[in-house]
Design a protein around this motif. Sequence first.
Motif, PDB file in Angstrom:
ATOM      1  N   GLN A   3      47.797  33.018  37.284  1.00  0.00           N
ATOM      2  CA  GLN A   3      48.462  31.997  36.470  1.00  0.00           C
ATOM      3  C   GLN A   3      49.863  32.451  36.042  1.00  0.00           C
ATOM      4  O   GLN A   3      50.781  31.646  35.975  1.00  0.00           O
ATOM      5  N   ASP A   4      50.025  33.753  35.798  1.00  0.00           N
ATOM      6  CA  ASP A   4      51.325  34.298  35.407  1.00  0.00           C
ATOM      7  C   ASP A   4      52.291  34.438  36.578  1.00  0.00           C
ATOM      8  O   ASP A   4      53.459  34.760  36.386  1.00  0.00           O
ATOM      9  N   GLY A   5      51.798  34.234  37.804  1.00  0.00           N
ATOM     10  CA  GLY A   5      52.660  34.349  38.973  1.00  0.00           C
ATOM     11  C   GLY A   5      52.836  35.770  39.471  1.00  0.00           C
ATOM     12  O   GLY A   5      53.746  36.050  40.255  1.00  0.00           O
ATOM     13  N   LEU A   6      51.964  36.679  39.051  1.00  0.00           N
ATOM     14  CA  LEU A   6      52.055  38.074  39.476  1.00  0.00           C
ATOM     15  C   LEU A   6      51.208  38.357  40.716  1.00  0.00           C
ATOM     16  O   LEU A   6      51.510  39.265  41.482  1.00  0.00           O
ATOM     17  N   VAL A   7      50.146  37.599  40.865  1.00  0.00           N
ATOM     18  CA  VAL A   7      49.196  37.800  41.957  1.00  0.00           C
ATOM     19  C   VAL A   7      49.017  36.480  42.696  1.00  0.00           C
ATOM     20  O   VAL A   7      48.965  35.418  42.072  1.00  0.00           O
ATOM     21  N   TRP A   8      48.956  36.548  44.035  1.00  0.00           N
ATOM     22  CA  TRP A   8      48.627  35.358  44.815  1.00  0.00           C
ATOM     23  C   TRP A   8      47.161  35.425  45.212  1.00  0.00           C
ATOM     24  O   TRP A   8      46.563  36.500  45.246  1.00  0.00           O
ATOM     25  N   ARG A   9      46.605  34.263  45.478  1.00  0.00           N
ATOM     26  CA  ARG A   9      45.188  34.130  45.825  1.00  0.00           C
ATOM     27  C   ARG A   9      45.086  33.240  47.047  1.00  0.00           C
ATOM     28  O   ARG A   9      45.615  32.128  47.061  1.00  0.00           O
ATOM     29  N   GLU A  10      44.392  33.727  48.085  1.00  0.00           N
ATOM     30  CA  GLU A  10      44.218  32.953  49.307  1.00  0.00           C
ATOM     31  C   GLU A  10      42.728  32.811  49.583  1.00  0.00           C
ATOM     32  O   GLU A  10      42.001  33.805  49.635  1.00  0.00           O
ATOM     33  N   VAL A  11      42.289  31.577  49.750  1.00  0.00           N
ATOM     34  CA  VAL A  11      40.880  31.292  50.017  1.00  0.00           C
ATOM     35  C   VAL A  11      40.730  30.867  51.467  1.00  0.00           C
ATOM     36  O   VAL A  11      41.372  29.918  51.912  1.00  0.00           O
TER      37      VAL A  11
END
Length: 123
Positions: A75-83
């Motif tokens: 949410q903070d834009g520090l980590v990306w998430r790919e499903v």
Amino acid sequence: MGEGAQVTKGDAGTGYEVFHTDCPARDVVDHVTSKWGIWVLIALRSNDFRFYELRDTIQGISEKMLAQTLRALVQDGLVWREVEPTTPPQVTYGLTEFGQHLGEPLTDLFDRITERLSRSSTT
């Protein structure tokens, strides 16, 4: 600062009112420096991980705390998430450019601490 001017982006160079409780930058700092946030950022500096790989890498973290920490950092834009749409879904996490930028001084801090501990244990 007058009443009602609690969160201000300010003019160029002014920045956020980081000592005020309503400052959005405080949330990011709280997430980064939380008990597990710093470890997630340091772990992801070297590699992208799937959820369970990350959990196994960071010993002592529960699945619940890892999920909460990752949710906040995404949410903070520090980590990306790919499903990946598989059964079951495979979720991979990595650092965004912003996360890499913040991870550098955290890694440096960690390196300084471990270097100091190594020296003091040999003397």
